[in-house]
Design a protein around this motif. Structure first.
Motif, PDB file in Angstrom:
ATOM      1  N   ILE A 174       0.873  -1.169   0.000  1.00 44.26           N
ATOM      2  CA  ILE A 174       0.000   0.000   0.000  1.00 44.26           C
ATOM      3  C   ILE A 174       0.912   1.221   0.000  1.00 44.26           C
ATOM      4  N   MET A 175       0.617   2.162  -0.865  1.00 46.48           N
ATOM      5  CA  MET A 175       1.448   3.358  -0.961  1.00 46.48           C
ATOM      6  C   MET A 175       0.656   4.577  -0.530  1.00 46.48           C
ATOM      7  N   GLY A 176       1.291   5.406   0.245  1.00 49.10           N
ATOM      8  CA  GLY A 176       0.641   6.613   0.727  1.00 49.10           C
ATOM      9  C   GLY A 176       1.435   7.854   0.386  1.00 49.10           C
ATOM     10  N   TRP A 177       0.720   8.944   0.180  1.00 45.82           N
ATOM     11  CA  TRP A 177       1.328  10.262   0.076  1.00 45.82           C
ATOM     12  C   TRP A 177       0.899  11.067   1.301  1.00 45.82           C
ATOM     13  N   PHE A 178       1.860  11.696   1.904  1.00 44.91           N
ATOM     14  CA  PHE A 178       1.622  12.500   3.083  1.00 44.91           C
ATOM     15  C   PHE A 178       2.272  13.870   2.889  1.00 44.91           C
ATOM     16  N   ARG A 179       1.865  14.817   3.695  1.00 43.92           N
ATOM     17  CA  ARG A 179       2.504  16.133   3.615  1.00 43.92           C
ATOM     18  C   ARG A 179       2.630  16.728   5.012  1.00 43.92           C
ATOM     19  N   GLN A 180       3.606  17.589   5.141  1.00 46.72           N
ATOM     20  CA  GLN A 180       3.829  18.249   6.419  1.00 46.72           C
ATOM     21  C   GLN A 180       4.241  19.691   6.172  1.00 46.72           C
ATOM     22  N   TYR A 232      -2.690  -2.927  -6.238  1.00 47.54           N
ATOM     23  CA  TYR A 232      -2.964  -3.036  -7.677  1.00 47.54           C
ATOM     24  C   TYR A 232      -3.930  -1.961  -8.147  1.00 47.54           C
ATOM     25  N   ALA A 233      -3.968  -0.875  -7.342  1.00 41.98           N
ATOM     26  CA  ALA A 233      -4.712   0.337  -7.705  1.00 41.98           C
ATOM     27  C   ALA A 233      -6.214   0.127  -7.772  1.00 41.98           C
ATOM     28  N   HIS A 234      -6.707  -0.919  -7.112  1.00 44.72           N
ATOM     29  CA  HIS A 234      -8.168  -1.127  -7.124  1.00 44.72           C
ATOM     30  C   HIS A 234      -8.876  -0.130  -6.224  1.00 44.72           C
ATOM     31  N   SER A 235      -8.159   0.368  -5.217  1.00 50.56           N
ATOM     32  CA  SER A 235      -8.767   1.293  -4.265  1.00 50.56           C
ATOM     33  C   SER A 235      -7.855   2.486  -4.035  1.00 50.56           C
ATOM     34  N   LYS A 236      -8.498   3.631  -3.870  1.00 44.71           N
ATOM     35  CA  LYS A 236      -7.768   4.868  -3.591  1.00 44.71           C
ATOM     36  C   LYS A 236      -8.532   5.656  -2.532  1.00 44.71           C
ATOM     37  N   ASN A 237      -7.803   6.319  -1.690  1.00 40.30           N
ATOM     38  CA  ASN A 237      -8.386   7.214  -0.701  1.00 40.30           C
ATOM     39  C   ASN A 237      -7.755   8.586  -0.832  1.00 40.30           C
ATOM     40  N   TYR A 238      -8.545   9.595  -0.540  1.00 38.58           N
ATOM     41  CA  TYR A 238      -8.044  10.968  -0.574  1.00 38.58           C
ATOM     42  C   TYR A 238      -8.532  11.716   0.667  1.00 38.58           C
ATOM     43  N   SER A 239      -7.751  12.661   1.104  1.00 36.32           N
ATOM     44  CA  SER A 239      -8.232  13.538   2.162  1.00 36.32           C
ATOM     45  C   SER A 239      -9.285  14.468   1.575  1.00 36.32           C
ATOM     46  N   ARG A 284       2.433  -2.555   4.276  1.00 35.65           N
ATOM     47  CA  ARG A 284       1.598  -3.662   3.809  1.00 35.65           C
ATOM     48  C   ARG A 284       1.015  -4.432   4.981  1.00 35.65           C
ATOM     49  N   PRO A 285      -0.062  -5.175   4.710  1.00 36.40           N
ATOM     50  CA  PRO A 285      -0.655  -5.995   5.754  1.00 36.40           C
ATOM     51  C   PRO A 285       0.338  -7.056   6.242  1.00 36.40           C
ATOM     52  N   PRO A 286       0.234  -7.514   7.467  1.00 43.85           N
ATOM     53  CA  PRO A 286      -0.793  -7.132   8.435  1.00 43.85           C
ATOM     54  C   PRO A 286      -0.508  -5.843   9.197  1.00 43.85           C
ATOM     55  N   SER A 287       0.683  -5.297   9.033  1.00 43.49           N
ATOM     56  CA  SER A 287       1.005  -4.074   9.791  1.00 43.49           C
ATOM     57  C   SER A 287       0.097  -2.917   9.413  1.00 43.49           C
ATOM     58  N   LEU A 288      -0.214  -2.801   8.132  1.00 42.43           N
ATOM     59  CA  LEU A 288      -1.001  -1.683   7.629  1.00 42.43           C
ATOM     60  C   LEU A 288      -2.218  -2.224   6.896  1.00 42.43           C
ATOM     61  N   SER A 289      -3.386  -1.688   7.218  1.00 38.97           N
ATOM     62  CA  SER A 289      -4.592  -2.040   6.485  1.00 38.97           C
ATOM     63  C   SER A 289      -5.015  -0.864   5.629  1.00 38.97           C
ATOM     64  N   PHE A 290      -5.643  -1.166   4.494  1.00 35.58           N
ATOM     65  CA  PHE A 290      -6.021  -0.076   3.602  1.00 35.58           C
ATOM     66  C   PHE A 290      -7.009   0.868   4.273  1.00 35.58           C
ATOM     67  N   SER A 291      -7.828   0.349   5.147  1.00 33.59           N
ATOM     68  CA  SER A 291      -8.826   1.186   5.807  1.00 33.59           C
ATOM     69  C   SER A 291      -8.196   2.278   6.665  1.00 33.59           C
ATOM     70  N   SER A 292      -6.967   2.087   7.076  1.00 32.05           N
ATOM     71  CA  SER A 292      -6.293   3.084   7.905  1.00 32.05           C
ATOM     72  C   SER A 292      -5.081   3.708   7.228  1.00 32.05           C
ATOM     73  N   CYS A 293      -5.004   3.574   5.929  1.00 31.03           N
ATOM     74  CA  CYS A 293      -3.790   4.001   5.225  1.00 31.03           C
ATOM     75  C   CYS A 293      -3.590   5.515   5.247  1.00 31.03           C
ATOM     76  N   MET A 294      -4.629   6.266   5.505  1.00 29.96           N
ATOM     77  CA  MET A 294      -4.498   7.723   5.558  1.00 29.96           C
ATOM     78  C   MET A 294      -4.085   8.214   6.933  1.00 29.96           C
ATOM     79  N   SER A 295      -4.307   7.397   7.946  1.00 30.17           N
ATOM     80  CA  SER A 295      -4.143   7.883   9.315  1.00 30.17           C
ATOM     81  C   SER A 295      -3.077   7.164  10.130  1.00 30.17           C
ATOM     82  N   ASP A 296      -2.780   5.913   9.793  1.00 31.81           N
ATOM     83  CA  ASP A 296      -1.879   5.111  10.614  1.00 31.81           C
ATOM     84  C   ASP A 296      -0.446   5.234  10.115  1.00 31.81           C
TER      85      ASP A 296
END
Length: 129
Positions: A33-39, A54-61, A100-112
């Motif tokens: 799972i790949m995330g973009w963050f900013r500070q 595999y780009a099936h799901s995307k989340n945005y702020s 990547r799972p199990p450490s990271l789940s897509f449902s929390s990829c924006m916050s964790d």
């Protein structure tokens, strides 16, 4: 061990566009799972967008939805962030991260943020006239 390098940051006028790239080496991005963050100065690092392996799901702020688009090319080991209609409040250092799972789940990829295994050094985006 993945190494991530961001590029594409620059000074741009409000309303302008930029495309950020995150190139991975020493491994494949394919299962991550790949995330973009900013500070921004004086602020906490925040999630901007994330994309499933595999780009099936995307989340945005909410702040970038409709203006930014995340994509990936696993064959090129690259993740992109297309940023349109940029605003001064988008000014920040932008980072990509891999987890990547199990450490990271897509449902929390924006916050964790702590669940991500690898981080790049960031690229600066400044939106100013």
């Amino acid at each position: 061990q993945l190494q991530l390098v961001e590029s594409g940051g620059s000074l741009v006028q409000p309303g302008g566009s930029l495309k950020l790239s995150c190139l991975a080496s020493a491994g494949s991005l394919e299962t991550y799972i790949m995330g973009w963050f900013r500070q921004a100065p004086g602020k906490e690092r925040e999630g901007v967008a994330c994309i499933s392996p595999y780009a099936h799901s995307k989340n945005y702020s909410d702040s970038v939805k409709g203006r930014f688009t995340v994509s990936r090319d696993n064959a090129k080991n690259t993740v992109l962030l297309q940023m349109n209609s940029l605003k001064p409040e988008d000014t920040a250092r932008y980072y990509c991260a891999a987890g990547r799972p199990p450490s990271l789940s897509f449902s929390s990829c924006m916050s964790d943020l702590s669940a991500y295994d690898y981080w790049g050094q960031g690229t600066q985006v400044t939106v100013s006239s």
